[in-house]
Design a protein around this motif. Structure first.
Motif, PDB file in Angstrom:
ATOM      1  N   LEU A  86       0.819  -1.203   0.000  1.00  0.00           N
ATOM      2  CA  LEU A  86       0.000   0.000   0.000  1.00  0.00           C
ATOM      3  C   LEU A  86       0.855   1.257   0.000  1.00  0.00           C
ATOM      4  CD1 LEU A  86      -2.771   1.268   0.056  1.00  0.00           C
ATOM      5  CD2 LEU A  86      -2.791   1.042   2.536  1.00  0.00           C
ATOM      6  N   ASP A  87       1.955   1.249   0.759  1.00  0.00           N
ATOM      7  CA  ASP A  87       2.854   2.405   0.763  1.00  0.00           C
ATOM      8  C   ASP A  87       3.438   2.637  -0.626  1.00  0.00           C
ATOM      9  OD1 ASP A  87       2.407   2.812   3.434  1.00  0.00           O
ATOM     10  OD2 ASP A  87       4.281   1.887   4.117  1.00  0.00           O
ATOM     11  N   ARG A  88       3.836   1.573  -1.288  1.00  0.00           N
ATOM     12  CA  ARG A  88       4.421   1.724  -2.622  1.00  0.00           C
ATOM     13  C   ARG A  88       3.364   2.130  -3.638  1.00  0.00           C
ATOM     14  NH1 ARG A  88       8.896  -3.215  -3.018  1.00  0.00           N
ATOM     15  NH2 ARG A  88       9.904  -2.751  -1.019  1.00  0.00           N
ATOM     16  N   THR A  89       2.177   1.597  -3.486  1.00  0.00           N
ATOM     17  CA  THR A  89       1.087   1.976  -4.387  1.00  0.00           C
ATOM     18  C   THR A  89       0.778   3.457  -4.270  1.00  0.00           C
ATOM     19  OG1 THR A  89       0.100  -0.228  -4.283  1.00  0.00           O
ATOM     20  CG2 THR A  89      -1.339   1.580  -4.932  1.00  0.00           C
ATOM     21  N   GLU A 110      -4.033  -1.283 -10.639  1.00  0.00           N
ATOM     22  CA  GLU A 110      -2.891  -1.397 -11.552  1.00  0.00           C
ATOM     23  C   GLU A 110      -1.595  -1.081 -10.815  1.00  0.00           C
ATOM     24  OE1 GLU A 110      -2.943  -2.501 -14.523  1.00  0.00           O
ATOM     25  OE2 GLU A 110      -5.029  -2.354 -15.178  1.00  0.00           O
ATOM     26  N   ALA A 111      -1.617  -0.036 -10.006  1.00  0.00           N
ATOM     27  CA  ALA A 111      -0.414   0.345  -9.255  1.00  0.00           C
ATOM     28  C   ALA A 111      -0.049  -0.722  -8.236  1.00  0.00           C
ATOM     29  CB  ALA A 111      -0.637   1.698  -8.573  1.00  0.00           C
ATOM     30  N   LEU A 112      -1.034  -1.298  -7.572  1.00  0.00           N
ATOM     31  CA  LEU A 112      -0.769  -2.321  -6.563  1.00  0.00           C
ATOM     32  C   LEU A 112      -0.145  -3.564  -7.180  1.00  0.00           C
ATOM     33  CD1 LEU A 112      -1.091  -3.195  -3.588  1.00  0.00           C
ATOM     34  CD2 LEU A 112      -3.339  -4.086  -4.206  1.00  0.00           C
ATOM     35  N   ASN A 113      -0.675  -4.003  -8.302  1.00  0.00           N
ATOM     36  CA  ASN A 113      -0.120  -5.188  -8.961  1.00  0.00           C
ATOM     37  C   ASN A 113       1.301  -4.934  -9.456  1.00  0.00           C
ATOM     38  OD1 ASN A 113      -2.233  -7.167  -8.812  1.00  0.00           O
ATOM     39  ND2 ASN A 113      -3.403  -5.899 -10.219  1.00  0.00           N
ATOM     40  N   THR A 114       1.540  -3.736  -9.982  1.00  0.00           N
ATOM     41  CA  THR A 114       2.887  -3.399 -10.430  1.00  0.00           C
ATOM     42  C   THR A 114       3.847  -3.304  -9.247  1.00  0.00           C
ATOM     43  OG1 THR A 114       1.960  -2.178 -12.313  1.00  0.00           O
ATOM     44  CG2 THR A 114       4.255  -1.752 -11.744  1.00  0.00           C
ATOM     45  N   ALA A 115       3.389  -2.735  -8.137  1.00  0.00           N
ATOM     46  CA  ALA A 115       4.217  -2.649  -6.943  1.00  0.00           C
ATOM     47  C   ALA A 115       4.598  -4.034  -6.443  1.00  0.00           C
ATOM     48  CB  ALA A 115       3.474  -1.873  -5.852  1.00  0.00           C
ATOM     49  N   ASN A 116       3.669  -4.958  -6.483  1.00  0.00           N
ATOM     50  CA  ASN A 116       3.972  -6.316  -6.036  1.00  0.00           C
ATOM     51  C   ASN A 116       4.949  -7.006  -6.985  1.00  0.00           C
ATOM     52  OD1 ASN A 116       3.312  -8.610  -4.169  1.00  0.00           O
ATOM     53  ND2 ASN A 116       2.737  -9.535  -6.122  1.00  0.00           N
TER      54      ASN A 116
END
Length: 277
Positions: A99-102, A118-124
């Motif tokens: 969540l912080d990275r997203t 989209e941001a969460l999946n990319t961050a993971n």
């Protein structure tokens, strides 16, 4: 657009490698089928039997369907004490990290929170191929036994010009590419996920990126504002452990060209897309 209707994310993490998987959910009930799907996939890809699953007491994990699956396959289901999330601290920490990275990726790119999934999946995806404290190898390499290729990485939210196929061009003088926003890596293909101005996702391998600035500056996101806002704080954590081999090394035989674990959402772990043309 249907891409924005997913309200929840399910996070699953392998205790040995730290490799994590994110699955989009339209409801908590959908977590049952997704959990079984991911656990079977991870057992196949790792070549090891699943020994233990640790969750909270949420109804998406404490139900007859999953309990029958665990009992049939000899999997121990460990549950935390009610209102004691610290007993599943590894998975909870994963949620916070992602969540912080997203949040940082959305803020830096100037994109709206409607693109949280989209941001969460990319961050993971980036987390799994990045070094982490306490481990000499990245989670991807520990799980699959092969080094990840990072030559295809691009700046999230940057402008992207995706090549238009000939049958989508109106005439010889029409544009040869379509302007969009880079939002991630497509699972199971050597392609990038580009969000067009019509809110549709374009999957393309022939992309030219402008990484000098983000796709949008704050206050200039009107083209995206019609998408419904989702609750990106609502993630469901899960931690798993595999049975060790006799020599306690994992994995014993890495799979060839393993693909991503993110369903229809995120990245490809096959050979990377080509660089800019």
């Amino acid at each position: 657009h249907k891409e924005y209707r997913r309200q929840r994310q399910m996070c699953i993490r392998d205790s040995y490698s730290g490799f994590s998987i994110v699955k989009p959910l339209t409801s908590k009930h959908a977590a049952i089928d997704k959990t079984i799907e991911v656990l079977q996939y991870m057992q196949t890809q790792s070549g090891h039997s699943l020994r233990c699953v640790r969750t909270d007491n949420g109804g998406e994990y404490v139900n007859h369907t999953l309990q029958d699956y665990f009992n049939t396959n000899g999997i121990q289901h460990q549950r935390t004490v009610p209102y004691t999330p610290q007993q599943n601290g590894v998975a909870e920490r994963l949620n916070r990290t992602l969540l912080d990275r997203t949040r940082a990726m959305l803020y830096d790119s100037g994109l709206p929170t409607t693109l949280w999934a989209e941001a969460l999946n990319t961050a993971n995806y980036l987390r799994c191929i990045s070094p982490s404290s306490g481990r000499k190898l990245v989670p991807f390499e520990l799980f699959f036994g092969t080094k990840p290729d990072v030559s295809h990485l691009r700046v999230f939210g940057s402008k992207a010009y995706a090549l238009l196929p000939p049958h989508q061009r109106t005439d010889k003088l029409s544009a040869r590419s379509q302007l969009g926003t880079f939002v991630g890596y497509q699972d199971g293909t050597k392609g990038y996920r580009i969000l067009g101005k019509d809110h549709k996702i374009i999957i393309s391998r022939d992309v030219i990126f402008d990484e000098s600035l983000g796709s949008n500056s704050p206050g200039n996101n009107d083209v995206y504002n019609n998408a419904p806002v989702a609750d990106y704080d609502n993630t469901v954590p899960l931690d798993i452990s595999f049975a060790p081999t006799q020599d306690s090394g994992r994995p014993s035989t890495p799979p060839a060209n393993p693909f991503g674990l993110y369903g229809d959402r995120s990245f490809s772990q096959s050979p990377s897309p080509p660089r800019d043309r």
